[in-house]
Every structure is written in structure tokens, then in C-alpha cells.
Motif scaffolding. Structure first.
Motif: not given
Length: 261
Positions: A24-26, A9-10, A31-34, A14-15
Motif C-alpha cells: 500500500l505504501d508503493a 525507470t524510477s 498516486i502522489e507521483h501521478y 513501485y509498480w
């Protein structure tokens, strides 16, 4: 680990921004989230590897796999990214280890001899081969066989991108790829692959099946499985190695039969 429901959901926006707008920011946010996935997979794979292979080295290769997964993932298909990415991370780590020549040729040769022994014995007897039978086939003692299992444990870290046979380019992944089109040949290969895996799993011992289930489906490390089953980590490593050698033998045999058809 990552909260899967929250991820869906959150981070869907971004995807969308990354895949549809090339933001590129998304991509950086994804990357940081996963990144915790990289740490999770590399920690599991570090168990049983030679001491000269550091977890940082694994994580470095794994991060490349995560980036590749984010590049190639189709978020609109409704699939679980974590599962897809974990395989990509795992495959990237194994590729990195292979390029570093981390397994001596002598160890790979031993693994191949053991795999051939399982193939011959289980094809002849139509049941799981015992340690004693494999030892006799290899003309070594059971103690020497147990030592060989410990030595080849590092070779049983499989990737779907590994070739089915060392001398061939076709990979396990090539049998599972969905090209969004009906391909009769791929359907046949997929059917035979599932049958081969099912037969191979049936021939695993109860303990081997438990180890495979806990490791690949419940995401437990070998150390955690040792605690659950009240066995030593080295014993769990042996059970895992035997299970993978049996399954590899089943896949190789099925490949030979497909080539003869």
C-alpha cells in the motif's frame, strides 16, 4: 508534466511492489507521483465549462479516476501509463459532471439536433456541411447557429466510456477493449469504428482538424490553441464543437449500419 522516461525507470519498482506484493505504501507513492496528471487534465477541461463548476470539483473527480487507473493498469504490458490514466481521469471527471446534472436537457437536445443535421447533410452531399447549410436545415440564422455552438460546447467533452447512443449501454470503450483474445466480432467492430472515424476526420475542415490534433494529440488547451491559430478562444471552442458533432454523427451512422448487417 511528468518526465515519461524518468517515470518508467524510477517508478517501475513501485509498480512491482504494488501489483505483485500489494504494498500500500508503493500504491501511495504512485498516486502522489501521478497527481500532476489530475491537475493537468482538470485544467484543460475547465476551459469552457460553466462558472459554477470549479476546478477543485473537477480535480476531486479526476483523483478518483487516477486511483482507478492505478488499480487497473498492467505495467508489464509496456504501455504508457500517463496516456491510459489521462483517459481514466477525463472519464471520471465527465462522470462526475454528468451525475451533477451540469448540462440542461434543453442543451443536450440542441446538440442532438445539430448532430442529426450533420448526419443528414453529410450523408446526402458526401462532404462537409457548411454553417449556412446546417443553419438552413435547422431553420435558424447563422448567428443563431453560432450561439447554439457556444451553448452545446460543454456537451462535446467526450469520454470513451460514454454510450455511443444515449439509450444504449454499449460504449466507445467497449469497441476498443483488448481482452487478450482473438474475437472476430470485436475485430469487425474495431475495423468499422476506425473506418468511421477516418471518414469523419476527412470531412472536417482544415481548421477543425488542426484543433482536434492540437487538443487531443498535442495536449494543448483551447486557450493555447487560440494563441497558436491566432483566433479567439470562443472561435476555437466553436471549431472544437463542430468537429466533435461531426465525428459523433459519423460514429452513430456507422453504428446503424452495423446493426443492419
Amino acid at each position: 508534466m511528468i518526465d515519461h522516461n524518468r517515470s518508467k525507470t524510477s517508478h517501475r519498482h513501485y509498480w512491482k511492489r504494488w501489483k505483485e506484493d500489494g504494498d500500500l505504501d508503493a500504491r501511495k507513492q504512485l498516486i502522489e507521483h501521478y497527481l500532476p496528471l489530475v491537475d493537468f487534465v482538470s485544467s484543460r477541461m475547465a476551459v469552457g465549462l460553466p462558472k459554477n463548476v470549479t476546478k477543485d470539483e473537477l480535480a476531486s473527480s479526476g483523483a478518483m479516476g487516477l486511483i482507478d487507473a492505478i488499480e487497473k493498469f498492467d505495467y508489464e504490458r509496456g504501455l504508457q501509463f500517463e496516456t491510459y490514466a489521462s483517459w481514466r481521469i477525463r472519464g471520471s471527471i465527465i462522470d462526475g459532471l454528468r451525475q451533477g446534472d451540469w448540462v440542461p436537457r434543453s442543451v443536450r437536445d440542441k446538440a442532438k439536433k445539430m448532430e442529426d443535421a450533420y448526419t443528414a447533410l453529410e450523408q446526402r452531399n458526401l462532404r462537409s456541411a457548411t454553417d449556412e447549410e446546417v443553419s438552413d436545415y435547422l431553420n435558424i440564422s447563422v448567428k443563431e447557429f453560432q450561439q447554439m455552438l457556444q451553448e452545446v460546447a460543454v456537451t462535446t467533452l467526450c469520454s470513451l466510456e460514454d454510450p455511443i447512443r444515449e439509450e444504449e449501454s454499449e460504449t466507445r470503450l467497449s469497441l476498443l477493449v483488448d481482452d487478450k483474445a482473438i474475437n472476430p466480432e470485436s475485430t469487425v467492430h474495431d475495423t468499422y469504428l476506425k473506418e468511421a472515424l477516418a471518414l469523419g476526420i476527412e470531412r472536417l475542415t482544415p481548421k477543425e482538424r488542426t484543433v482536434v490534433s492540437l487538443f487531443y494529440y498535442e495536449d494543448l488547451s483551447l486557450s493555447e490553441i487560440a494563441e497558436v491559430m491566432s483566433l479567439s478562444p470562443s472561435r476555437i471552442s466553436q471549431l472544437h464543437s463542430k468537429a466533435i458533432l461531426r465525428l459523433r454523427a459519423a460514429l452513430s451512422k456507422q453504428k446503424d449500419q452495423l446493426l443492419q448487417k
